[in-house]
Design an enzyme around this catalytic site. Structure first.
Site, PDB file in Angstrom:
ATOM      1  N   ASP A  94       0.749  -1.193   0.129  1.00  0.00           N
ATOM      2  CA  ASP A  94       0.162   0.054  -0.040  1.00  0.00           C
ATOM      3  C   ASP A  94       1.081   1.245   0.160  1.00  0.00           C
ATOM      4  O   ASP A  94       1.958   1.357   0.809  1.00  0.00           O
ATOM      5  CB  ASP A  94      -0.808   0.164   1.100  1.00  0.00           C
ATOM      6  CG  ASP A  94      -1.775   1.044   1.247  1.00  0.00           C
ATOM      7  OD1 ASP A  94      -2.814   1.046   0.397  1.00  0.00           O
ATOM      8  OD2 ASP A  94      -1.757   1.756   2.392  1.00  0.00           O
ATOM      9  N   GLU A 134       1.457  -0.081  -4.910  1.00  0.00           N
ATOM     10  CA  GLU A 134       0.196   0.932  -5.210  1.00  0.00           C
ATOM     11  C   GLU A 134       0.997   2.293  -5.163  1.00  0.00           C
ATOM     12  O   GLU A 134       1.240   2.749  -3.990  1.00  0.00           O
ATOM     13  CB  GLU A 134      -0.958   0.921  -4.305  1.00  0.00           C
ATOM     14  CG  GLU A 134      -1.938   1.857  -4.670  1.00  0.00           C
ATOM     15  CD  GLU A 134      -2.437   3.047  -3.155  1.00  0.00           C
ATOM     16  OE1 GLU A 134      -3.360   3.625  -3.625  1.00  0.00           O
ATOM     17  OE2 GLU A 134      -1.696   2.625  -2.381  1.00  0.00           O
TER      18      GLU A 134
END
Ligand code: CA
Length: 514
Positions: free
Chosen positions: A258, A288
């Site tokens: 993340d 990400e």
């Protein structure tokens, strides 16, 4: 095959063979990932059970692996989707933040869900959030400086004494698995002063924002909560210890990382090396990095030594533009300036996700009418690892969003059974584009021809290879009803309706993909 076409064909094949496939497990031929959640799943602590019950179904649908949401306790307890990390070691085992389970269930249910996926032959990818912690147990007094929200290189104040939520003692866990106490020394800054009850970006005196991060807002190290300080070797050591513990316990096959643009770009090199060497196998990883600027993504890939793939965010935005521009988007450019185009071995492609869905922080939803087109483009392509969004496959009941429907399920199967062999692109018209996959000898009756338009329909003459001459092709999505015979030159006139997609496959394969 003969003439210029034959030359192009050979070139294509030889480039593929000599291209240095990524050797760290990132490249996965013809595999499809399911993002196994959406933002608005019910807060009923039952999702891990749902995964167990549906593992077999996911496998039958044609998936290779499932990305599960963050499994550790978030600051909002069962209301936390998982990105508000409180305690990495509480996978739904301790009575913290209002309940024992997480939004998705208990630790035992989580481990059971992973086993159930493994039992049917699916890989499992864990969602790892290393940018911040939220929901500290105690405050600490710290000297800090306020920074301008829109330019975090610019100080807004002198040194102030603030009361920061930075002490994490996890009192209800009683030191189980790890007794480290996190303090302000493990963090760079916070966004709340308990003394003045004021919200601002506070950086701790004597520290500097991480320099090797995205430069939006001047410096985008700070995202939320208590921002982890990777300059403190104890922070890095603890995240490594946790990774060791978590991987041995969960036996996951890979990671979705993340918010990597807010974390030191080099951080995951060592972390992933360690996980890969402990596992003794390839460990898939996708980061990400939320930015539509291809150069930023390429820069990140270089900075992290190509240790992970990245979500192809620029492609997501191209798909979104095509979906909401009333047919004016030039479809020849659909793959322009994307990772798929420049770093395809590191491209994890997707249409939408839990952040882009309506109401979420990165809302950029691809409109329903264009979803089958978008999925056909990413699923049938040779390159990239497509990731299918739970909300597209199963709908988002809370927002009355219907599933994409049968077309998406068919496309996943066409990828699995038929989308093999060299690809021939026909990106030669502003509205109607297409490509073919010639099929190969290992996959019976494989080969597929795709025609897509965001405007008026029509016909595109494409080659699917001389080996298919005389075969009957039909649109497995059922949008066109004619039967096409592949002609002597290996070509046919493949049709598509207005604002639609047709996926032409050998008539003999319909029982496999429908
Ligand atoms: Ca950060």
């Amino acid at each position: 095959m003969e003439g210029p076409f034959f030359v192009a064909y050979c070139l294509h094949v030889s480039m593929k063979k000599t291209y240095n496939r990524n050797n760290i497990g990132v490249y996965m031929e013809n595999k499809t990932i399911l993002q196994g959640f959406e933002w608005y799943l019910p807060e009923d602590t039952n999702h891990w059970n749902y995964i167990v019950e549906n593992a077999h179904r996911f496998k039958e649908m044609g998936f290779y692996g499932v990305w599960l949401p963050p499994a550790y306790k978030g600051a909002a307890g069962i209301h936390d989707v998982g990105y508000g990390v409180y305690d990495l070691y509480d996978l739904g085992e301790f009575d913290q933040k209002g309940a024992i389970p997480t939004k998705y269930g208990t630790k035992d249910q989580y481990l059971h869900a992973i086993r159930a996926l493994h039992d049917v032959g699916l890989e499992v990818y864990a969602d790892i959030v290393f940018d911040h912690f939220i929901g500290a147990d105690e405050t600490e007094e710290v000297d800090a400086i306020r920074f301008l929200d829109t330019n975090r290189n610019q100080q807004e104040s002198g040194i102030e004494r603030i009361k920061a939520w930075t002490k994490f003692t996890f009192p209800k866990r009683h030191g189980m698995y790890n007794d480290y106490v996190w303090t302000w020394k493990n963090f760079k800054g916070v966004n709340w002063d308990e003394f003045t009850q004021k919200e601002a970006i506070y950086g701790f005196e004597g520290k500097k924002w991480e320099q090797n991060v995205d430069n939006e807002n001047g410096n985008f190290d700070y995202l939320m909560g208590a921002d982890l300080d990777m300059d403190n070797p104890e922070t890095v050591d603890q995240l490594n210890r946790w990774g060791n513990w978590y991987q041995a316990l969960s036996e996951v096959d890979g990671y979705r990382l993340d918010a990597v643009k807010h974390i030191r770009f080099s951080f995951f090199i060592e972390w992933l090396k360690n996980r890969r060497s402990e596992a003794g196998k390839d460990i898939f990883a996708v980061g990400e990095y939320w930015n539509g600027d291809l150069e930023k993504l390429e820069n990140y890939l270089d900075s992290c030594g190509g240790m992970m793939s990245l979500f192809d965010v620029p492609l997501h935005f191209n798909l979104q533009h095509a979906s909401n521009s009333d047919g004016r988007f030039d479809m020849r450019n659909i793959f322009e300036n994307t990772l798929l185009q420049t770093r395809h071995n590191w491209a994890t492609t997707f249409v939408d996700n839990h952040d882009t869905q309506p109401g979420q922080s990165l809302e950029s939803w691809i409109e329903g009418w264009f979803k089958p087109q978008a999925y056909a483009l990413i699923l049938l392509k040779d390159e990239g690892i497509p990731c299918v969004f739970f909300g597209d496959l199963f709908g988002i009941p809370k927002q009355d969003i219907d599933p994409v429907g049968k077309e998406l399920e068919i496309l996943i199967k066409v990828r699995k059974y038929l989308a093999y062999g060299p690809e021939m692109d026909y990106f030669d018209h502003p509205d109607i584009i297409g490509f073919t996959r010639f099929g190969d000898t290992e996959h019976e009756d494989s080969g597929v021809a795709l025609v897509v338009t965001n405007a008026k329909g029509g016909v595109k003459r494409m080659s699917i290879g001389a080996q298919h001459v005389g075969e009957i092709y039909v649109d497995c999505l059922g949008n066109r009803s004619e039967r096409l015979e592949i002609e002597e030159d290996g070509c046919a006139d493949f049709a598509v309706n207005d604002g639609s997609v047709s996926v032409w496959v050998s008539e003999k394969t319909l029982d496999k993909v429908l």
